[in-house]
Design a protein around this motif. Structure first.
Motif, short mmCIF file in Angstrom:
data_model
loop_
_atom_site.label_atom_id
_atom_site.label_comp_id
_atom_site.label_asym_id
_atom_site.label_seq_id
_atom_site.Cartn_x
_atom_site.Cartn_y
_atom_site.Cartn_z
N UNK A 38 10.49 -9.32 11.67
CA UNK A 38 8.94 -9.64 11.23
C UNK A 38 8.34 -8.43 10.39
N UNK A 39 9.02 -7.26 10.31
CA UNK A 39 8.30 -6.46 9.34
C UNK A 39 8.55 -6.92 7.71
N UNK A 59 1.93 -7.74 2.45
CA UNK A 59 2.35 -9.25 2.90
C UNK A 59 3.23 -9.36 4.23
N UNK A 60 3.44 -8.10 4.93
CA UNK A 60 4.00 -8.12 5.94
C UNK A 60 3.16 -8.82 7.38
N UNK A 127 -7.40 -8.68 -0.53
CA UNK A 127 -6.95 -7.32 0.09
C UNK A 127 -7.23 -6.96 1.41
N UNK A 128 -6.69 -6.19 2.29
CA UNK A 128 -7.01 -5.91 3.75
C UNK A 128 -8.36 -5.07 3.72
N UNK A 417 -1.52 3.77 8.13
CA UNK A 417 -0.11 3.31 7.19
C UNK A 417 0.26 1.85 7.47
N UNK A 418 -0.62 1.06 7.93
CA UNK A 418 -0.54 -0.44 8.19
C UNK A 418 -1.28 -1.26 7.27
N UNK A 419 -0.64 -1.80 6.19
CA UNK A 419 -1.58 -2.47 5.09
C UNK A 419 -1.56 -3.85 5.27
N UNK A 420 -1.25 -4.62 6.37
CA UNK A 420 -0.95 -5.88 6.35
C UNK A 420 -2.27 -6.57 6.40
N UNK A 421 -2.79 -7.61 5.68
CA UNK A 421 -3.89 -8.27 5.69
C UNK A 421 -4.33 -9.06 6.86
#
Length: 620
Positions: A38-39, A59-60, A127-128, A417-421
């Motif tokens: 899933x990552x 995009x993850x 962007x998130x 350190x989590x940039x997922x939108x």
């Protein structure tokens, strides 16, 4: 539709191991998790090497439970700013003795912020970035409400004379917020025009650090009076709140707290979590709140309403929780039909300009933190346009404020350190639910006044420092730059102070014009920003000296690559489905054709049968 696809192990060995185990405990102590593959992005999307320091890139798609947890964290990070705005406006809206209506305003701003966040992530800059109320609107709003027409009657300032359920009192505060609604609605149309037309790019040629620094600094500096009054209700409680927030955010931020974690292979074990670094404001606020409760129960605080420290008691607003409904759905026009006056409109337009400039800086900072390419012009135009749409919704719902990108949550991306939108999508849903759950807003409306004052003093100090930090781009050894900044800041404080004391000196005989002049000249952010803009563009100076060389370099690094189109393209195939339309390509907010550095087939159906092309002539 095919493309060159590469899949590989994550460059970070901790992340790769975590994928196999199901739980990641990163070296910096912040916990996150992956399940299986899933990552990796779905549908074979490429992972950028620039996001190798992230547990999840933009995009993850993290596991659903991690999205919810981190979404709640982003909500808590923005909580201080979201709650602060209605509480600051309450006094000038004649609501200082009506905590129930304050809770309705808090719920409304939660709800609208959730809608705007989802719009920005799906259709805006993509962007998130969390959306929420902005302090930029407070200056002109308070200036407008200080006009003789909108000053609160004396009887609304006396708690014993206020009947919050009476039609007379209801009309007093509703007509003021309807005036704010009208101003925000008109100003939001200006922001949408500037964004969707691409005009923001033209304006940024003339707006540099010496305009932005005094503008952002003067968002918070003039609010020292309000913060001092709230803290002065009980300086002991306010000082405790300040001490705790500073302790957690500065001294204990690198202290890891062990927390229980359950993994597939290691089962139950403890891991490190930087609690103080992530929740300093929330922890300080809750502990001070608990202290006030203990002092109230033990009768250490005075029970006489006129005594010093009475408003530090937690039972002064205790009836709000019992009166507030469990569920309340905010809706457009809930306070009545908005009204419009030129004074409010011009003041809010000045705030909109400063908010747009600040948001562009947030876009670039967020892109760096999540490993995304610098945002191209079409994405910035779309982001500013959607923020304008958010302000339009805020005006329609009646938050008494607008919306903007939240810098605090951009900083939280660097911590987690989590940039997922998808995490920000979860945060938007959390905001929507908190806005509907009426008891949540009521709980925050019962925060003791000195606790709020202490929180304000810290937050306003940080905002002022953020404004001054923009000077890092300019030559601070230049007497020209020092003069412009110092003069703009000083005039931004002195001129509003004089106008407030001598409003009759500026009367022209035309009421509407007098109100416009008074609102603009009593808004320190406008005065300082305008002087900085005027002097910076008229006093001779090189681009390097003015900071424009370094400032604009970031803008020019935005190249239309495949990665940029992946990140900033419109969702659900909108940008590719209409890619053959000649009209769409001329829209300033529409994704442009990109440069592809690998063998790649066109996403346009008309081109899909032509077969592979060479690197030189391949285009999206």
């Amino acid at each position: 539709m095919n493309s060159a696809i590469t899949t590989c192990e994550h460059p970070n060995p901790l992340v790769s191991a975590g994928r196999r185990e199901g739980m990641i405990e990163r070296g910096d102590g912040v916990i996150s998790s992956h399940e299986g593959d899933q990552g990796m992005k779905k549908d074979g999307q490429l992972k950028s090497s620039s996001s190798s320091h992230l547990a999840y890139g933009i995009l993850d798609i993290p596991p659903w439970y991690l999205c919810i947890f981190l979404g709640i964290q982003h909500f808590l990070t923005a909580l201080g700013g979201l709650v602060a705005i209605p509480l600051i406006l309450a006094k000038d809206l004649c609501l200082q003795h009506d905590p129930l209506t304050q809770s309705y305003l808090i719920s409304t701003i939660f709800f609208v912020s959730g809608i705007c966040t989802l719009l920005q992530v799906f259709l805006g800059i993509r962007l998130p970035i969390l959306q929420g109320g902005t302090f930029a609107f407070l200056g002109p709003s308070l200036a407008m409400l200080s006009l003789p027409t909108w000053k609160c009657p004396e009887w609304t300032l006396n708690a014993s004379q206020v009947n919050t359920s009476s039609p007379e009192f209801t009309e007093e505060w509703q007509k003021r917020i309807r005036e704010l609604q009208g101003a925000v609605l008109v100003a939001s149309c200006v922001q949408m025009l500037v964004g969707f037309s691409g005009l923001i790019g033209f304006l940024m040629r003339f707006i540099g650090p010496l305009t932005i620094a005094p503008t952002i600094s003067l968002m918070a500096l003039p609010l020292f009076d309000s913060a001092g009054d709230n803290a002065g209700i009980h300086w002991g409680i306010a000082a405790t709140t300040i001490f705790l927030i500073v302790l957690f955010s500065q001294y204990l931020k690198n202290i890891a707290v062990p927390v229980p974690v359950y993994g597939r292979e290691k089962k139950s074990h403890t891991s490190k979590f930087y609690l103080f670094q992530i929740f300093p404001v929330l922890l300080g606020l809750c502990i001070s709140w608990l202290l006030c409760f203990v002092l109230t129960v033990t009768d250490a605080l005075p029970s006489a309403p006129t005594a010093y420290g009475y408003l530090a008691r937690t039972d002064t607003k205790g009836s709000v929780l019992s009166q507030a409904p469990w569920f309340r759905f905010p809706y457009p026009g809930q306070w009545g039909l908005p009204t419009v006056s030129p004074a409010g409109v011009f003041g809010i337009i000045a705030a909109v300009i400063s908010s747009m400039v600040e948001s562009i800086g947030d876009y670039h900072a967020c892109a760096r933190l999540v490993g995304a390419p610098p945002p191209p012009k079409h994405a910035i135009n779309r982001g500013i346009g959607i923020e304008g749409l958010g302000c339009l919704l805020a005006g329609a719902w009646g938050t008494g404020n607008g919306t903007t990108s939240y810098s605090e949550n951009v900083g939280a991306l660097g911590i987690t350190r989590v940039g997922s939108r998808m995490v920000i999508v979860a945060a938007g849903c959390v905001l929507l639910l908190m806005g509907i759950f009426g008891k949540i807003g009521a709980a925050f409306a019962t925060i003791p006044t000195p606790v709020i004052g202490g929180m304000f003093l810290v937050m306003f100090g940080v905002i002022t420092a953020v404004g001054i930090s923009n000077l890092q781009y300019v030559d601070l050894n230049s007497s020209r730059n020092l003069f412009i900044f110092g003069f703009s800041i000083f005039c931004g404080l002195a001129i509003p102070n004089w106008v407030n004391k001598n409003p009759e000196r500026l009367r022209t005989g035309i009421l509407q014009l007098d109100q416009v002049i008074q609102v603009l000249l009593t808004t320190g952010m406008f005065v300082g920003g305008f002087l900085g803009f005027l002097l910076d563009n008229t006093i001779p100076g090189s681009l390097e000296e003015r900071g424009l060389l370094a400032w604009n370099q970031v803008q020019e690094e935005s190249e239309e690559t495949t990665k940029a189109l992946e990140v900033y393209g419109l969702p659900w195939g909108i940008s590719t489905r209409f890619c053959t339309s000649s009209c769409a390509q001329y829209l300033p907010f529409w994704p442009r054709e990109g440069k592809v550095g690998v063998r790649h087939l066109s996403l346009c159906p008309a081109d899909s049968e032509e077969g592979p092309r060479s690197t030189a002539d391949t285009r999206m």
